[in-house]
Design a protein around this motif. Structure first.
Motif, PDB file in Angstrom:
ATOM      1  N   GLU A  56      13.373  -3.496   5.802  1.00  0.00           N
ATOM      2  CA  GLU A  56      13.686  -2.285   5.037  1.00  0.00           C
ATOM      3  C   GLU A  56      12.397  -1.556   4.640  1.00  0.00           C
ATOM      4  N   LEU A  57      11.388  -2.304   4.221  1.00  0.00           N
ATOM      5  CA  LEU A  57      10.112  -1.689   3.860  1.00  0.00           C
ATOM      6  C   LEU A  57       9.441  -1.103   5.103  1.00  0.00           C
ATOM      7  N   LEU A  58       9.476  -1.838   6.197  1.00  0.00           N
ATOM      8  CA  LEU A  58       8.891  -1.337   7.444  1.00  0.00           C
ATOM      9  C   LEU A  58       9.589  -0.052   7.894  1.00  0.00           C
ATOM     10  N   ALA A  59      10.910  -0.024   7.790  1.00  0.00           N
ATOM     11  CA  ALA A  59      11.670   1.162   8.190  1.00  0.00           C
ATOM     12  C   ALA A  59      11.342   2.345   7.280  1.00  0.00           C
ATOM     13  N   GLU A  60      11.174   2.094   6.001  1.00  0.00           N
ATOM     14  CA  GLU A  60      10.817   3.161   5.066  1.00  0.00           C
ATOM     15  C   GLU A  60       9.460   3.756   5.423  1.00  0.00           C
ATOM     16  N   LEU A  61       8.500   2.897   5.744  1.00  0.00           N
ATOM     17  CA  LEU A  61       7.174   3.387   6.131  1.00  0.00           C
ATOM     18  C   LEU A  61       7.252   4.207   7.416  1.00  0.00           C
ATOM     19  N   GLU A  79       3.450   0.028  -2.211  1.00  0.00           N
ATOM     20  CA  GLU A  79       2.647  -1.056  -2.792  1.00  0.00           C
ATOM     21  C   GLU A  79       3.459  -1.826  -3.823  1.00  0.00           C
ATOM     22  N   ALA A  80       4.245  -1.114  -4.617  1.00  0.00           N
ATOM     23  CA  ALA A  80       5.103  -1.769  -5.609  1.00  0.00           C
ATOM     24  C   ALA A  80       6.141  -2.652  -4.905  1.00  0.00           C
ATOM     25  N   ASP A  81       6.700  -2.159  -3.810  1.00  0.00           N
ATOM     26  CA  ASP A  81       7.657  -2.957  -3.039  1.00  0.00           C
ATOM     27  C   ASP A  81       6.991  -4.215  -2.493  1.00  0.00           C
ATOM     28  N   LEU A  82       5.787  -4.054  -1.953  1.00  0.00           N
ATOM     29  CA  LEU A  82       5.070  -5.202  -1.403  1.00  0.00           C
ATOM     30  C   LEU A  82       4.732  -6.206  -2.506  1.00  0.00           C
ATOM     31  N   GLU A  83       4.370  -5.707  -3.663  1.00  0.00           N
ATOM     32  CA  GLU A  83       4.072  -6.595  -4.790  1.00  0.00           C
ATOM     33  C   GLU A  83       5.310  -7.405  -5.179  1.00  0.00           C
ATOM     34  N   ARG A  84       6.481  -6.774  -5.135  1.00  0.00           N
ATOM     35  CA  ARG A  84       7.726  -7.495  -5.421  1.00  0.00           C
ATOM     36  C   ARG A  84       7.954  -8.593  -4.381  1.00  0.00           C
ATOM     37  N   CYS A 113       4.542  -6.504   6.697  1.00  0.00           N
ATOM     38  CA  CYS A 113       4.668  -5.388   5.749  1.00  0.00           C
ATOM     39  C   CYS A 113       3.295  -4.981   5.218  1.00  0.00           C
ATOM     40  N   ARG A 114       2.470  -5.960   4.916  1.00  0.00           N
ATOM     41  CA  ARG A 114       1.125  -5.681   4.398  1.00  0.00           C
ATOM     42  C   ARG A 114       0.304  -4.883   5.415  1.00  0.00           C
ATOM     43  N   ARG A 115       0.361  -5.293   6.700  1.00  0.00           N
ATOM     44  CA  ARG A 115      -0.374  -4.575   7.747  1.00  0.00           C
ATOM     45  C   ARG A 115       0.171  -3.161   7.944  1.00  0.00           C
ATOM     46  N   ALA A 116       1.492  -3.029   7.918  1.00  0.00           N
ATOM     47  CA  ALA A 116       2.103  -1.705   8.087  1.00  0.00           C
ATOM     48  C   ALA A 116       1.736  -0.794   6.918  1.00  0.00           C
ATOM     49  N   LEU A 117       1.710  -1.338   5.730  1.00  0.00           N
ATOM     50  CA  LEU A 117       1.329  -0.535   4.569  1.00  0.00           C
ATOM     51  C   LEU A 117      -0.134  -0.117   4.657  1.00  0.00           C
ATOM     52  N   ALA A 118      -0.992  -1.002   5.130  1.00  0.00           N
ATOM     53  CA  ALA A 118      -2.412  -0.646   5.291  1.00  0.00           C
ATOM     54  C   ALA A 118      -2.554   0.497   6.290  1.00  0.00           C
ATOM     55  N   ALA A 119      -1.810   0.449   7.376  1.00  0.00           N
ATOM     56  CA  ALA A 119      -1.857   1.529   8.372  1.00  0.00           C
ATOM     57  C   ALA A 119      -1.300   2.828   7.783  1.00  0.00           C
ATOM     58  N   PHE A 120      -0.232   2.717   6.997  1.00  0.00           N
ATOM     59  CA  PHE A 120       0.351   3.887   6.352  1.00  0.00           C
ATOM     60  C   PHE A 120      -0.640   4.495   5.355  1.00  0.00           C
ATOM     61  N   GLU A 121      -1.323   3.653   4.625  1.00  0.00           N
ATOM     62  CA  GLU A 121      -2.323   4.140   3.677  1.00  0.00           C
ATOM     63  C   GLU A 121      -3.464   4.838   4.408  1.00  0.00           C
ATOM     64  N   ASP A 122      -3.891   4.278   5.538  1.00  0.00           N
ATOM     65  CA  ASP A 122      -4.919   4.933   6.352  1.00  0.00           C
ATOM     66  C   ASP A 122      -4.447   6.317   6.794  1.00  0.00           C
ATOM     67  N   ALA A 123      -3.172   6.409   7.187  1.00  0.00           N
ATOM     68  CA  ALA A 123      -2.618   7.703   7.607  1.00  0.00           C
ATOM     69  C   ALA A 123      -2.573   8.681   6.434  1.00  0.00           C
ATOM     70  N   ALA A 124      -2.246   8.167   5.253  1.00  0.00           N
ATOM     71  CA  ALA A 124      -2.201   9.033   4.067  1.00  0.00           C
ATOM     72  C   ALA A 124      -3.598   9.542   3.727  1.00  0.00           C
ATOM     73  N   ILE A 125      -4.587   8.681   3.822  1.00  0.00           N
ATOM     74  CA  ILE A 125      -5.975   9.088   3.559  1.00  0.00           C
ATOM     75  C   ILE A 125      -6.407  10.133   4.579  1.00  0.00           C
ATOM     76  N   ALA A 126      -6.085   9.882   5.833  1.00  0.00           N
ATOM     77  CA  ALA A 126      -6.445  10.831   6.890  1.00  0.00           C
ATOM     78  C   ALA A 126      -5.757  12.170   6.678  1.00  0.00           C
ATOM     79  N   ALA A 127      -4.483  12.139   6.314  1.00  0.00           N
ATOM     80  CA  ALA A 127      -3.740  13.382   6.084  1.00  0.00           C
ATOM     81  C   ALA A 127      -4.341  14.142   4.912  1.00  0.00           C
ATOM     82  N   GLN A 128      -4.691  13.443   3.871  1.00  0.00           N
ATOM     83  CA  GLN A 128      -5.279  14.085   2.699  1.00  0.00           C
ATOM     84  C   GLN A 128      -6.628  14.710   3.042  1.00  0.00           C
ATOM     85  N   ALA A 129      -7.361  14.043   3.926  1.00  0.00           N
ATOM     86  CA  ALA A 129      -8.685  14.540   4.313  1.00  0.00           C
ATOM     87  C   ALA A 129      -8.608  15.584   5.428  1.00  0.00           C
TER      88      ALA A 129
END
Length: 152
Positions: A56-61, A79-84, A113-129
């Motif tokens: 479910e978390l992977l699909a959301e990402l 991140e909150a989901d992963l922490e749970r 999930c942790r790896r997918a979130l890291a990749a998603f965060e990289d994409a968010a940083i790239a998009a912001q930049a």
């Protein structure tokens, strides 16, 4: 485990309760094996729930990435989901006295999930930049100026 029992006894007694520490010896090997199997079956059921919910978390990402919604707000939510998941897994592991085999799959699911979130965060940083994802993949790194700002 001895320290955990001692802490539990102390806590119960401090709260005015009565607690005893009893040692149990199971001398029959077949009975011991049955006990271990029962404990492992219970933990495997719990681990199975983790494995079942991780997609479910992977699909959301994936959904947020496809929508072009790789933002810091989405990163924080995930991140909150992963922490749970991490807390849930830790609670199960604390009861996993015999190393139930399902623990491996559950830990692997959370790590995916942790790896997918890291990749998603990289994409968010790239998009912001303002970096196009293919440019990021070509260089393998973000520029030092790439920062992530919260989106409200």
């Amino acid at each position: 485990m001895v320290r955990q029992v001692a802490r539990l006894l102390t806590s119960v007694r401090a709260d005015g309760g009565t607690a005893r520490h009893l040692a149990v010896a199971i001398v029959d090997e077949a009975e011991y094996a049955q006990l271990v199997a029962e404990f492992n079956a219970e933990r495997d059921t719990e681990y199975g729930e983790v494995v079942e919910r991780a997609p479910e978390l992977l699909a959301e990402l994936e959904k947020e990435t496809a929508r072009g919604n790789a933002t810091y707000a989405e990163v924080e939510e995930s991140e909150a989901d992963l922490e749970r998941f991490d807390k849930w897994l830790a609670k199960i592991a604390a009861r996993d006295y015999f190393g139930a085999p399902g623990g491996i799959a559950a830990r692997e699911a959370v790590e995916r999930c942790r790896r997918a979130l890291a990749a998603f965060e990289d994409a968010a940083i790239a998009a912001q930049a303002g970096i196009h994802p293919t440019h990021q993949a070509d260089t393998g790194a973000l520029p030092a100026s790439a920062t992530l700002r919260a989106v409200e």
